[in-house]
Design a protein around this motif. Structure first.
Motif, short mmCIF file in Angstrom:
data_model
loop_
_atom_site.label_atom_id
_atom_site.label_comp_id
_atom_site.label_asym_id
_atom_site.label_seq_id
_atom_site.Cartn_x
_atom_site.Cartn_y
_atom_site.Cartn_z
N PHE A 67 12.04 20.01 -0.40
CA PHE A 67 11.52 18.93 -1.14
C PHE A 67 10.10 18.51 -0.86
O PHE A 67 9.60 17.72 -1.71
N LYS A 68 9.71 18.87 0.63
CA LYS A 68 8.43 18.33 0.91
C LYS A 68 8.46 16.76 1.09
O LYS A 68 7.63 15.99 0.53
N TYR A 69 9.63 16.15 1.64
CA TYR A 69 9.73 14.85 1.79
C TYR A 69 8.28 14.12 2.38
O TYR A 69 7.72 14.79 3.41
N PRO A 70 8.08 13.17 1.88
CA PRO A 70 6.47 12.44 1.99
C PRO A 70 6.32 11.82 3.32
O PRO A 70 5.18 11.89 4.02
N ASN A 71 7.55 11.07 3.81
CA ASN A 71 7.25 10.06 4.82
C ASN A 71 7.84 10.75 6.05
O ASN A 71 8.08 11.81 6.38
N GLU A 72 7.91 10.04 7.20
CA GLU A 72 8.32 10.41 8.54
C GLU A 72 10.10 10.67 8.69
O GLU A 72 10.55 9.68 7.99
N ILE A 73 10.70 11.41 9.32
CA ILE A 73 11.91 11.78 9.40
C ILE A 73 12.40 12.07 10.82
O ILE A 73 11.70 12.77 11.51
N SER A 110 0.89 -1.12 -0.05
CA SER A 110 -0.09 0.06 -0.04
C SER A 110 0.71 1.29 0.05
O SER A 110 1.99 1.14 0.50
N PRO A 111 0.40 2.24 -0.34
CA PRO A 111 1.13 3.61 -0.34
C PRO A 111 1.45 3.95 1.05
O PRO A 111 0.68 3.69 1.86
N PHE A 112 2.19 4.87 1.22
CA PHE A 112 2.44 5.62 2.58
C PHE A 112 1.59 6.03 3.75
O PHE A 112 1.45 5.66 4.59
N PRO A 113 0.61 6.62 2.99
CA PRO A 113 -0.47 7.28 3.95
C PRO A 113 -1.25 6.00 4.48
O PRO A 113 -1.65 6.16 5.70
N VAL A 114 -1.58 4.93 3.78
CA VAL A 114 -2.34 3.97 4.44
C VAL A 114 -1.33 3.12 5.55
O VAL A 114 -1.74 2.83 6.37
N ARG A 115 -0.32 2.82 4.94
CA ARG A 115 0.85 2.29 5.90
C ARG A 115 0.88 3.26 7.09
O ARG A 115 0.85 2.35 8.10
N GLN A 116 0.95 4.57 6.93
CA GLN A 116 0.98 5.16 8.37
C GLN A 116 0.11 5.15 9.34
O GLN A 116 0.12 5.07 10.53
N SER A 117 -1.12 5.19 8.93
CA SER A 117 -2.39 5.05 9.56
C SER A 117 -2.31 3.78 10.33
O SER A 117 -2.49 3.96 11.34
N ARG A 118 -1.85 2.52 9.75
CA ARG A 118 -2.17 1.12 10.16
C ARG A 118 -1.14 1.34 11.27
O ARG A 118 -0.98 0.64 12.27
N GLN A 119 0.13 1.98 11.10
CA GLN A 119 1.46 1.83 12.13
C GLN A 119 0.93 2.55 13.21
O GLN A 119 1.24 2.17 14.01
N ARG A 120 0.21 3.77 12.99
CA ARG A 120 -0.10 4.64 14.29
C ARG A 120 -1.20 3.82 15.16
O ARG A 120 -1.11 3.86 16.15
N GLN A 121 -1.95 3.13 14.22
CA GLN A 121 -2.98 2.32 15.33
C GLN A 121 -2.28 1.16 15.86
O GLN A 121 -2.58 0.78 16.88
#
Length: 763
Positions: A682-688, A410-421
């Protein structure tokens, strides 16, 4: 006659004597005098060895107590004003203050030396920078060599490379503007060398291997015209690491007495230089590889040199491609290395044997080295035909790779949501990069285990005790995501290589990474295969001790490649994918064991980037693919981290984003978050996770300093994307300073959570 010479010798000592002396000095166990005596003894040993090997022109000035660029900063008196240097002569205290920091000042920045794993101390320049001859060390070393009966070739980093590799500490100023005031100081240095009787000076300008703007090329002309009027010493303008034939006509016309070119990295450039090569100018050919450990094909090299010698005569010089500081010292110390593979190798001493032999052959004819040529040819034949190199299982798996293995589900926003849960971490979660202090007790237990003095169960219990200690301390400090501390690991590459087929290891194959930090790169000679899990038991045990998430810690395929001595008989892209498949299997096993956060470190990702921009795309494609193959098999709620450090990433951010790690941690503390600005723009899209304190300095930062950096980070990156961590692993630090620094880091993160973050977040 063909003259032989060397560009530089490993400074650390065959048994890391310099490392041991430096660390004893920093602990205040030995005096200035003792440290200097050890350094002098090493220099004399190395000069004598080179003379005995038959090298005609031996370098002086290639030795450094910490770094050759820092040596030039000291020699040129270019101490940053923030160190408040008052003394006329730069001594050890100030020298090491610049490298390691003080109680009040952070260390100067450190980054990679071109595309190597060696780190140099970055000069700092502003409009008020002034230069003067401020250290007598180079001249002392020349006198030491002369006292041994050696007429040395002095070694300097050239003025263009010195400026180019530095950085401006104030905006609106170009460091190239300093060239006119820098050149008279270089002339003073050349004058002092001439007064000591030095005939030749090797002046290194590896920046010529890069894509240079016209202003830097005009600076090159300006510099060497100025240094030649009047001629004080003979200058050998030295290039390496890549082709410089784009500048061949310009270099031929410069008023220098000789040029050195690297024929190992760029063999095709020879013909361009031979075409109308100036009469009376030396051409030095880097024909023995100074960057890898494979034995030379001397018959092929001798054939080429014989042809060139017929054209140039005595103007032909023979040398390694670059300084041998990137190689281990002496293969003869390897008493346990597999005999067949050992016969394929050459370390620094053996490479100088090769240079010397080629010189004798060119001077006295092929018959003078016929036995040496035969042995070299036979070693090449045996290696090429060895059944140990190729593994059909690995090759078939490589052929069957599809695009599916490159992509997360899945793309990162989907993964991010599931990881935060799944993890329910606070804003600005705190963690570390992976390693904790490698104490004397850990090293002693590992050494005793390797010698058979400690049984398997005893060693297992000793390492489990260290893991339990690390977990307990992290819980007490209050970190959110823990690590097991890597007590069982000798090195982040060697540890994994020891468990993979296709690698062999040395006992004394050390090379310098920075300062006293030495690494022992494994030798990657054949196809890579993982026979069984490498880390799962250790990480599983650590996770059993705590309800907080514990990261699985792995080294990425590009770093495994770049920090090994790599086979040269297949494309590096293929070797990287073999490594990626082995790591992919380890990732899958960690996930099956219940590990939800897995870090795949790639600190060497930028280091592998070719020096020429036209070659970047090909490298970035296979490097990104290797990382994605290694990391993409996991579920959406498994979080993939990576770590990168001590390189300039500004120009490859699209490729880093393509790697698609859920979290990237980077080194930013020495530059005070400068690199993070690029990620923000650059507006890096993931977490840093920007590193908030420098682990390579013993200095413990104040909570207020860390808070200031974090507030700065929140202005360029949305706080919801930010993690809080040191800038690198903590294995080189002690527990007292580690605990104190991490407590302050956690405190700063907690303080920042209480602020009204939307007011300081990016618009």
């Amino acid at each position: 006659m063909a003259l032989t010479h060397n560009l530089g010798f490993p400074r650390i000592g065959a048994r890391r004597e310099l490392k041991q002396a430096l660390e004893a000095y920093w602990r205040a166990d030995i005096s200035d005098e003792k440290l200097n005596a050890t350094a002098a003894e090493l220099r004399q040993r190395h000069w004598t060895l080179q003379r005995d090997l038959g090298i005609d022109l031996i370098p002086a000035g290639d030795f450094a107590l910490y770094d050759q660029m820092l040596n030039m900063t000291a020699l040129l008196g270019a101490v940053p004003a923030r160190f408040n240097a008052q003394q006329d002569e730069i001594g050890l205290e100030l020298y090491f203050a610049m490298a390691r920091g003080t109680a009040t000042q952070p260390a100067m920045e450190m980054t990679k030396w071109f595309d190597t794993n060696y780190h140099y101390i970055v000069p700092e320049f502003d409009a008020d920078t002034r230069f003067r001859v401020a250290s007598p060390q180079l001249f002392k070393e020349v006198a030491e060599a002369q006292a041994l009966g050696i007429s040395p070739k002095a070694v300097l980093i050239g003025p263009l490379t010195y400026l180019y590799l530095g950085k401006e500490s104030t905006p609106g100023f170009s460091r190239l503007d300093l060239l006119p005031q820098l050149l008279p100081v270089y002339r003073d240095i050349l004058g002092q060398l001439a007064s000591l009787g030095v005939e030749w000076v090797q002046i290194d300008e590896p920046l010529l291997a890069l894509d240079l703007g016209e202003e830097w090329l005009r600076g090159l002309d300006q510099a060497y015209t100025a240094l030649a009027e009047p001629r004080l010493t003979k200058l050998l303008l030295t290039t390496y690491f890549e082709a410089v034939d784009k500048h061949a006509n310009r270099l031929k016309e410069l008023p220098v007495d000789g040029l050195h070119i690297d024929l190992c990295r760029a063999p095709d450039q020879l013909e361009t230089f031979l075409d109308h090569y100036p009469v009376g100018k030396v051409l030095s050919l880097g024909i023995v590889d100074g960057r890898n450990i494979w034995r030379s094909d001397l018959a092929r090299s001798f054939s080429m040199l014989s042809r060139v010698q017929a054209i140039l005569g005595e103007r032909l010089w023979i040398a390694p491609s670059c300084s041998l500081q990137h190689c281990p010292v002496d293969l003869e110390l390897e008493t346990r290395l597999d005999g067949e593979i050992k016969n394929w190798l050459a370390f620094a001493v053996q490479k100088l044997h090769e240079v010397s032999a080629l010189g004798r052959g060119v001077t006295h004819g092929e018959s003078a080295i016929s036995e040496i040529l035969s042995a070299s040819t036979e070693a090449s034949r045996v290696r090429a035909q060895s059944e140990r190199i190729h593994n059909p299982v690995v090759q078939e798996r490589l052929r069957s790779l599809t695009r599916k293995e490159n992509e997360r589900a899945s793309p990162f926003p989907v993964r991010q949501s599931r990881q935060r849960q799944r993890f329910k971490l606070p804003l600005l979660p705190t963690t570390t990069i992976g390693s904790f202090p490698q104490t004397a007790e850990i090293r002693q237990a590992r050494a005793a285990f390797k010698k058979g003095e400690l049984g398997n169960l005893q060693y297992l219990q000793a390492m489990r005790d260290e893991i339990a200690l690390a977990i307990r301390k992290q819980e007490e400090i209050g970190l959110d995501v823990l690590v097991h501390g890597e007590a069982e690991r000798n090195d982040m590459v060697e540890y994994f290589g020891e468990q993979l087929w296709g690698y062999v290891f040395t006992e004394n194959g050390w090379v310098q990474s920075y300062g006293s930090r030495c690494v022992k790169p494994p030798i990657l000679y054949g196809d890579i295969y993982r026979p069984e899990p490498m880390t799962v038991d250790w990480i599983q045990y650590a996770q059993s001790l705590t309800p907080r998430p514990v990261k699985g810690m792995l080294t990425g395929p590009v770093t495994m490649l770049m920090w090994s001595f790599v086979r040269d008989d297949q494309p590096r892209a293929d070797t990287a994918l073999q490594l990626a498949l082995a790591i992919r299997d380890e990732v899958a096993d960690l996930e099956r064991a219940g590990i939800g956060i897995i870090q795949i470190d790639e600190p060497a990702f930028r280091e592998g980037l070719p020096l020429k921009k036209p070659d970047w795309d090909e490298y970035l494609q296979w490097a990104v693919r290797a990382f994605r193959v290694a990391s993409s098999s996991v579920r959406d709620d498994t979080q993939i981290h990576t770590h990168m450090c001590y390189s300039e990433f500004h120009d490859i951010l699209p490729a880093i984003a393509e790697m698609d790690a859920d979290v990237i941690t980077i080194e930013t503390s020495r530059s005070r978050m400068e690199l993070l600005n690029a990620f923000g723009q650059f507006k890096y899209p993931n977490e840093i996770g920007p590193g908030v304190y420098d682990i390579h300095s013993p200095r413990i930062p104040r909570t207020e300093e860390i808070l200031e950096l974090l507030e700065k980070a929140c202005k360029v990156i949305d706080p919801s994307q930010l993690w809080v961590n040191p800038d690198c692993g903590l294995k080189t630090r002690g527990w007292v300073e580690t605990e104190a620094a991490l407590q302050r880091m956690v405190e700063a993160a907690r303080l920042l959570r209480t602020l009204n973050l939307p007011k300081i977040s990016v618009n």
